[in-house]
Scaffold this motif. Structure first.
Motif, mmCIF file in Angstrom:
data_model
loop_
_atom_site.group_PDB
_atom_site.id
_atom_site.type_symbol
_atom_site.label_atom_id
_atom_site.label_comp_id
_atom_site.label_asym_id
_atom_site.label_seq_id
_atom_site.Cartn_x
_atom_site.Cartn_y
_atom_site.Cartn_z
ATOM 1 N N ALA A 98 0.831 -1.198 0.000
ATOM 2 C CA ALA A 98 0.000 0.000 0.000
ATOM 3 C C ALA A 98 0.867 1.249 0.000
ATOM 4 N N ILE A 99 0.265 2.356 -0.419
ATOM 5 C CA ILE A 99 0.919 3.660 -0.355
ATOM 6 C C ILE A 99 0.296 4.385 0.825
ATOM 7 N N ILE A 100 1.140 4.883 1.738
ATOM 8 C CA ILE A 100 0.642 5.624 2.895
ATOM 9 C C ILE A 100 1.362 6.960 2.945
ATOM 10 N N PRO A 101 0.814 7.947 3.656
ATOM 11 C CA PRO A 101 1.488 9.250 3.744
ATOM 12 C C PRO A 101 2.878 9.112 4.363
ATOM 13 N N ILE A 102 3.755 9.961 3.928
ATOM 14 C CA ILE A 102 5.158 9.884 4.346
ATOM 15 C C ILE A 102 5.304 10.080 5.857
ATOM 16 N N ASP A 103 4.501 10.978 6.445
ATOM 17 C CA ASP A 103 4.590 11.178 7.897
ATOM 18 C C ASP A 103 4.204 9.909 8.653
ATOM 19 N N ARG A 104 3.167 9.233 8.180
ATOM 20 C CA ARG A 104 2.730 7.991 8.815
ATOM 21 C C ARG A 104 3.812 6.914 8.660
ATOM 22 N N ALA A 105 4.419 6.827 7.483
ATOM 23 C CA ALA A 105 5.472 5.836 7.248
ATOM 24 C C ALA A 105 6.677 6.085 8.151
ATOM 25 N N MET A 106 7.082 7.333 8.314
ATOM 26 C CA MET A 106 8.220 7.636 9.184
ATOM 27 C C MET A 106 7.884 7.313 10.639
ATOM 28 N N ASP A 107 6.647 7.585 11.041
ATOM 29 C CA ASP A 107 6.233 7.259 12.401
ATOM 30 C C ASP A 107 6.272 5.752 12.638
ATOM 31 N N LEU A 108 5.770 4.973 11.677
ATOM 32 C CA LEU A 108 5.799 3.512 11.817
ATOM 33 C C LEU A 108 7.227 2.981 11.862
ATOM 34 N N LEU A 109 8.096 3.503 11.008
ATOM 35 C CA LEU A 109 9.493 3.059 11.028
ATOM 36 C C LEU A 109 10.175 3.424 12.340
ATOM 37 N N ALA A 110 9.847 4.574 12.889
ATOM 38 C CA ALA A 110 10.454 4.981 14.153
ATOM 39 C C ALA A 110 10.016 4.057 15.286
ATOM 40 N N ARG A 111 8.749 3.621 15.253
ATOM 41 C CA ARG A 111 8.240 2.761 16.332
ATOM 42 C C ARG A 111 8.623 1.302 16.144
ATOM 43 N N LYS A 112 8.524 0.784 14.911
ATOM 44 C CA LYS A 112 8.713 -0.651 14.684
ATOM 45 C C LYS A 112 10.099 -1.018 14.168
ATOM 46 N N GLY A 113 10.807 -0.089 13.576
ATOM 47 C CA GLY A 113 12.101 -0.402 12.973
ATOM 48 C C GLY A 113 11.924 -0.843 11.525
ATOM 49 N N TRP A 114 13.042 -1.017 10.861
ATOM 50 C CA TRP A 114 13.015 -1.414 9.455
ATOM 51 C C TRP A 114 12.563 -2.865 9.339
ATOM 52 N N PRO A 115 11.672 -3.180 8.398
ATOM 53 C CA PRO A 115 11.193 -4.561 8.287
ATOM 54 C C PRO A 115 12.313 -5.518 7.883
#
Length: 131
Positions: A98-115
């Motif tokens: 999926a395509i998600i907003p960049i702010d949401r993607a950065m927030d998810l990466l900050a919380r979960k780490g790189w997949p």
């Protein structure tokens, strides 16, 4: 056994004016031949034709490109980029991307780490904390 020192006798005559004139004429002839060769090479290689005329680029259907007229169309480009960076959608529905907003993607990466690319079953072992 003493040796008598050799005495250097100065020259008693000057150089011939005829030899000086012939040397000068030879030098002038050499320079003329060299200039003729250079002029021939320039003519042969086509650099003696003058400058290439500069023509204006053909007009574009959508207006001037941004690098030629920086103050035209910049707002449109920024608005299009902002729309792309803040939208939701599918990149590949079949693959589940999926395509998600960049702010949401950065927030998810900050919380979960790189997949982890080796984690194919989707489980969250590398999560950086609770969501």
């Amino acid at each position: 056994m003493s040796r008598t020192p050799e005495v250097h006798v100065p020259e008693t005559r000057d150089m011939s004016p005829r030899a000086v004139l012939w040397s000068a004429a030879g030098l002038v002839a050499f320079v003329a031949v060299a200039l003729g060769l250079v002029a021939g090479l320039v003519h042969l290689l086509g650099h003696g034709r003058g400058p290439t005329p500069v023509t204006a680029p053909p007009p574009m259907a959508g207006g001037a490109p941004l690098d030629e007229v920086p103050y035209l169309g910049g707002a449109q480009v920024r608005a299009r980029a902002e729309a792309e960076l803040t939208r939701y959608g599918w990149a590949d529905r079949d693959a589940g991307r999926a395509i998600i907003p960049i702010d949401r993607a950065m927030d998810l990466l900050a919380r979960k780490g790189w997949p982890d690319p080796d984690d194919r079953n989707g489980d969250d072992r590398n999560a950086g904390g609770p969501e």
